[in-house]
Design an enzyme around this catalytic site. Structure first.
Site, PDB file in Angstrom:
ATOM      1  N   CYS A 233     -42.657  31.943 -28.578  1.00 55.00           N
ATOM      2  CA  CYS A 233     -42.607  31.174 -29.826  1.00 55.00           C
ATOM      3  C   CYS A 233     -44.018  30.928 -30.376  1.00 55.00           C
ATOM      4  O   CYS A 233     -44.887  30.420 -29.671  1.00 55.00           O
ATOM      5  CB  CYS A 233     -41.897  29.843 -29.594  1.00 55.00           C
ATOM      6  SG  CYS A 233     -41.901  28.841 -31.086  1.00 55.00           S
TER       7      CYS A 233
ATOM      8  N   GLY B  46     -38.158  43.972 -31.856  1.00 53.10           N
ATOM      9  CA  GLY B  46     -39.116  43.990 -32.963  1.00 53.10           C
ATOM     10  C   GLY B  46     -38.839  45.083 -33.966  1.00 53.10           C
ATOM     11  O   GLY B  46     -38.889  46.272 -33.642  1.00 53.10           O
TER      12      GLY B  46
HETATM   13  C1  LIG Z   1     -35.424  32.396 -37.702  1.00 50.66           C
HETATM   14  C2  LIG Z   1     -35.961  32.864 -36.371  1.00 50.66           C
HETATM   15  C3  LIG Z   1     -35.898  32.035 -35.280  1.00 50.66           C
HETATM   16  C4  LIG Z   1     -36.383  32.462 -34.026  1.00 50.66           C
HETATM   17  N1  LIG Z   1     -36.236  31.653 -32.939  1.00 50.66           N
HETATM   18  C5  LIG Z   1     -36.544  32.127 -31.707  1.00 50.66           C
HETATM   19  C6  LIG Z   1     -36.234  31.401 -30.527  1.00 50.66           C
HETATM   20  O1  LIG Z   1     -35.646  30.302 -30.572  1.00 50.66           O
HETATM   21  N2  LIG Z   1     -36.604  31.948 -29.332  1.00 50.66           N
HETATM   22  C7  LIG Z   1     -37.239  33.162 -29.242  1.00 50.66           C
HETATM   23  O2  LIG Z   1     -37.532  33.631 -28.130  1.00 50.66           O
HETATM   24  N3  LIG Z   1     -37.537  33.864 -30.332  1.00 50.66           N
HETATM   25  C8  LIG Z   1     -37.194  33.394 -31.552  1.00 50.66           C
HETATM   26  N4  LIG Z   1     -37.431  34.172 -32.654  1.00 50.66           N
HETATM   27  C9  LIG Z   1     -38.043  35.506 -32.484  1.00 50.66           C
HETATM   28  C10 LIG Z   1     -36.966  36.593 -32.357  1.00 50.66           C
HETATM   29  O3  LIG Z   1     -36.149  36.384 -31.224  1.00 50.66           O
HETATM   30  C11 LIG Z   1     -37.603  37.997 -32.269  1.00 50.66           C
HETATM   31  O4  LIG Z   1     -38.427  38.052 -31.141  1.00 50.66           O
HETATM   32  C12 LIG Z   1     -38.455  38.347 -33.496  1.00 50.66           C
HETATM   33  O5  LIG Z   1     -37.839  37.898 -34.701  1.00 50.66           O
HETATM   34  C13 LIG Z   1     -38.701  39.861 -33.590  1.00 50.66           C
HETATM   35  O6  LIG Z   1     -37.471  40.551 -33.684  1.00 50.66           O
HETATM   36  P1  LIG Z   1     -36.910  41.174 -35.088  1.00 50.66           P
HETATM   37  O7  LIG Z   1     -37.959  42.072 -35.617  1.00 50.66           O
HETATM   38  O8  LIG Z   1     -35.634  41.862 -34.698  1.00 50.66           O
HETATM   39  O9  LIG Z   1     -36.693  40.000 -36.008  1.00 50.66           O
HETATM   40  C14 LIG Z   1     -36.970  33.743 -33.906  1.00 50.66           C
HETATM   41  C15 LIG Z   1     -37.056  34.572 -35.033  1.00 50.66           C
HETATM   42  C16 LIG Z   1     -36.549  34.165 -36.244  1.00 50.66           C
HETATM   43  C17 LIG Z   1     -36.630  35.094 -37.425  1.00 50.66           C
END
Ligand SMILES: Cc1cc2nc3c(=O)[nH]c(=O)nc-3n(C[C@H](O)[C@H](O)[C@H](O)COP(=O)(O)O)c2cc1C
Length: 340
Positions: A105, A206
């Site tokens: 985070c 990602g």
């Molecule tokens: C709205 C939002 C909330 C997120 N909350 C968390 C979380 O609570 N815990 C976590 O490990 N990652 C959190 N992430 C990160 C995502 O799990 C992920 O690692 C990141 O968005 C990259 O993946 P993507 O490109 O598929 O979005 C959050 C991402 C977004 C967009």
């Protein structure tokens, strides 16, 4: 006991994870994504300190249905003692399939207290936290990391090895640093390097925005599972598409606008039923309404209306009104195709 989720990771097909996402990956959305083919889901992150204090709001985030399984509860914190207490508490109280530790985070409030990606500045601390959690629960303990805190500390392989040595059973990598936040591209070559270096399963995460991306990530990195966050927004059927792409099958048609709205309303109904306060549920659901209507002709005006709703009934009426208006448009108008 070998948990069903560990068996999934040893199976033939690459499991698809719905990512932990605060304010998004709540129980109603997790259930929907499971229906569309997500194989594993993870709760939004919850603070170990909040769990240990018995904070009711924190505990409310942890409710889930059996149909969501396999599910991981994700905890964060910088104090190994509190993390171990939280891991034991969630195991005894909620019995998820695994406990996931958040080392990714990037939010200032969390990082300032060394939580989330803040831990990546001190890899001994990462090890101590994982060890403490492994001792406290009989469930598999998994870790979700970024590639480092900043460019100077960027070393996903070293971080991954530390997690493995400390007893993590699975590692998820989002290959950006905390300093990157969400800018630039996720460096999938780092997922490949971590997969090469570690013995435990590695989940790639990602920038997977389509089924084709999921296939490309698996083929380019050799990862054992794929985690999707933003690509699922207003698009839970991405899991169906990803499953077909991974299997080398023709991609299913994207849902029509009508189908898209039906899915949206089903999601909203679940959200209202899940929350104690239906108005609050609908206010919080507005972001999903925005995502489900992204890319539609006249979508801007539609969203202005949807962002005011306070009841499910209002949302249904607005979506129905939109369909009525656009159905009467001449054939061949943009409306026919489903937006992406
Ligand atoms: C709205 C939002 C909330 C997120 N909350 C968390 C979380 O609570 N815990 C976590 O490990 N990652 C959190 N992430 C990160 C995502 O799990 C992920 O690692 C990141 O968005 C990259 O993946 P993507 O490109 O598929 O979005 C959050 C991402 C977004 C967009």
């Amino acid at each position: 006991m070998t948990s069903s989720f560990l068996q999934l990771l040893r199976g033939e097909s690459t499991p698809l994870y719905l990512a932990p996402q605060a304010g998004v990956s709540e129980s109603p959305f997790r259930r929907l994504c499971r229906e569309f083919g997500a194989d594993v889901v993870v709760t939004e992150f919850v603070s170990a300190e909040g769990i240990v204090r018995g904070n009711q709001r924190t505990l409310d985030y942890l409710r889930f249905d059996d149909e969501e399984r396999p599910i991981g509860i994700q905890i964060f914190g910088a104090d190994p003692a509190a993390m171990s207490e939280a891991a034991a508490f969630v195991t005894d109280t909620f019995a998820p399939d695994f406990v996931d530790i958040n080392f990714g985070c990037p939010v200032k409030k969390v990082v300032k207290r060394n939580g989330g990606s803040g831990c990546l500045r001190d890899l001994d601390l990462v090890g101590r936290i994982i060890r403490a959690c492994v001792r406290a629960t009989s469930l598999p303990v998994t870790a979700k990391i970024r590639s480092g805190f900043d460019e100077a500390t960027r070393d996903p392989v070293a971080i991954g090895l530390r997690c493995q040595e400390a007893g993590a059973t699975v590692l998820t990598l989002h290959p950006r640093t905390r300093a990157d936040m969400y800018s630039g591209n996720a460096r999938w070559d780092e997922i490949a390097a971590v997969k090469e270096a570690l013995d435990i399963p590695v989940i790639g995460n990602g920038d997977v925005r389509s089924g084709g991306d999921a296939r490309r990530m698996r083929d380019e990195t050799g990862c054992d599972g794929i985690m999707i966050a933003r690509g699922s927004h207003g698009d839970p059927w991405i899991f169906k598409e990803a499953r077909a792409a991974l299997a080398g099958e023709p991609l299913p048609d994207s849902p029509s606008v009508e189908e898209r709205f039906q899915i949206c309303i089903q999601h909203a109904r679940n959200a209202v039923a899940f929350e104690h306060d239906p108005q609050k549920a609908m206010r919080e659901f507005r972001k999903h309404l925005g995502w489900y209507t992204k890319g539609l002709p006249g979508g801007k005006h539609l969203r202005q209306e949807l962002f005011q709703v306070t009841s499910l009934h209002e949302a249904e009426a607005i979506l129905e009104g939109y369909l009525e208006q656009h159905r009467s448009e001449p054939e061949g108008s943009e409306f026919v195709g489903a937006p992406r």
